[in-house]
Write a protein that holds these residues in place. Structure first.
Motif, mmCIF file in Angstrom:
data_model
loop_
_atom_site.group_PDB
_atom_site.id
_atom_site.type_symbol
_atom_site.label_atom_id
_atom_site.label_comp_id
_atom_site.label_asym_id
_atom_site.label_seq_id
_atom_site.Cartn_x
_atom_site.Cartn_y
_atom_site.Cartn_z
ATOM 1 N N THR A 105 0.845 -1.193 0.000
ATOM 2 C CA THR A 105 0.000 0.000 0.000
ATOM 3 C C THR A 105 0.875 1.235 0.000
ATOM 4 O O THR A 105 2.103 1.158 0.141
ATOM 5 N N LEU A 160 -2.044 -4.976 2.208
ATOM 6 C CA LEU A 160 -3.435 -5.383 2.211
ATOM 7 C C LEU A 160 -3.508 -6.894 2.034
ATOM 8 O O LEU A 160 -2.793 -7.464 1.201
ATOM 9 N N GLU A 176 -15.092 -8.940 4.494
ATOM 10 C CA GLU A 176 -14.493 -7.673 4.904
ATOM 11 C C GLU A 176 -13.167 -7.512 4.166
ATOM 12 O O GLU A 176 -12.246 -8.306 4.356
ATOM 13 N N TYR A 177 -13.085 -6.474 3.331
ATOM 14 C CA TYR A 177 -11.872 -6.307 2.525
ATOM 15 C C TYR A 177 -11.719 -4.847 2.132
ATOM 16 O O TYR A 177 -12.635 -4.039 2.277
ATOM 17 N N GLN A 178 -10.530 -4.532 1.635
ATOM 18 C CA GLN A 178 -10.224 -3.194 1.156
ATOM 19 C C GLN A 178 -9.567 -3.306 -0.220
ATOM 20 O O GLN A 178 -8.609 -4.060 -0.389
ATOM 21 N N GLU A 179 -10.088 -2.556 -1.177
ATOM 22 C CA GLU A 179 -9.423 -2.451 -2.467
ATOM 23 C C GLU A 179 -8.348 -1.372 -2.419
ATOM 24 O O GLU A 179 -7.313 -1.484 -3.069
ATOM 25 N N TYR A 189 -9.935 2.280 3.150
ATOM 26 C CA TYR A 189 -11.321 2.439 2.707
ATOM 27 C C TYR A 189 -12.003 1.070 2.661
ATOM 28 O O TYR A 189 -12.019 0.413 1.616
ATOM 29 N N PRO A 190 -12.564 0.618 3.795
ATOM 30 C CA PRO A 190 -13.264 -0.679 3.807
ATOM 31 C C PRO A 190 -14.433 -0.678 2.837
ATOM 32 O O PRO A 190 -15.183 0.295 2.743
ATOM 33 N N MET A 191 -14.581 -1.780 2.115
ATOM 34 C CA MET A 191 -15.688 -1.909 1.177
ATOM 35 C C MET A 191 -16.961 -2.322 1.920
ATOM 36 O O MET A 191 -16.892 -2.956 2.977
#
Length: 200
Positions: free
Chosen positions: A138, A144, A178-181, A185-187
């Motif tokens: 990141t 991530l 639960e993930y972040q692209e 910024y959690p999706m």
């Protein structure tokens, strides 16, 4: 610090082959970038207006390949799958610190996508799509985790008064992953909705 202009040599080659019910595509690439301009402005300690966090990296190499296949088992069943592998090599610069990151490191090494569709009524398809994205770096001094997400939808083509309509209902992230692209910024856990498009 004066920056030198980037110079890149790029090579790409691919092949497309179709059989009776199988369509296959493969591609590979190799990018050799000299004087790669790297930007550490987001994470440099104390950075702000006027901070000079741009610098050249002597050599950055990006390479990888992509495989994709589309299977049509029958007029009512279809499946598409793809896999992408990408890697990078970066020369040392002397700027390495705890906060240093390289833009190529934010790319995942592995990506997989699968889309399956079944026609339950004429021009009406139920589709299940899934994607896996591998771990990656990141721009905020960290990494991530990889994630796996499934989406479910229904699409129907309609014709009315000479116009073509595309009706869609969908539920994204049906497993509540639960993930972040993008880091920080959690999706959303679940996203559902509908859309209607028209072609004139």
């Amino acid at each position: 610090m004066n920056l030198d202009p980037e110079k890149a040599t790029e090579y790409e080659i691919g092949i497309i082959q179709s059989f009776d019910k199988v369509h296959f595509r493969a591609a590979t690439w190799y990018y050799d970038i000299k004087n790669f301009i790297n930007d550490n402005g987001i994470t440099a300690p104390g950075s702000g207006a006027g901070s000079n966090c741009l610098y050249n990296i002597d050599s950055v190499k990006l390479y990888g390949f992509e495989l994709e296949t589309a299977l049509h088992f029958s007029e009512k069943i279809r499946l598409t799958a793809s896999y992408v592998f990408q890697e990078h090599d970066v020369s040392q610069t002397g700027f390495e610190q705890d906060w240093t990151y390289y833009l190529p490191a934010t790319l995942p090494k592995h990506k997989v996508k699968v889309l399956a569709g079944y026609e339950i009524i004429p021009d009406g398809w139920i589709e299940l799509s899934s994607r896996f994205v591998g771990s990656r770096g990141t721009q905020q001094n960290g990494g991530l985790d990889d994630y796996f997400v499934c989406d479910l939808g229904f699409t129907k083509e309609l014709t009315f008064n000479g116009l073509k309509y595309d009706l869609k209902f969908y539920v994204n992230n049906i497993t509540g992953e639960e993930y972040q692209e993008v880091a920080g910024y959690p999706m959303p856990k679940y996203v559902w909705g509908m859309s209607l498009g028209v072609s004139f």
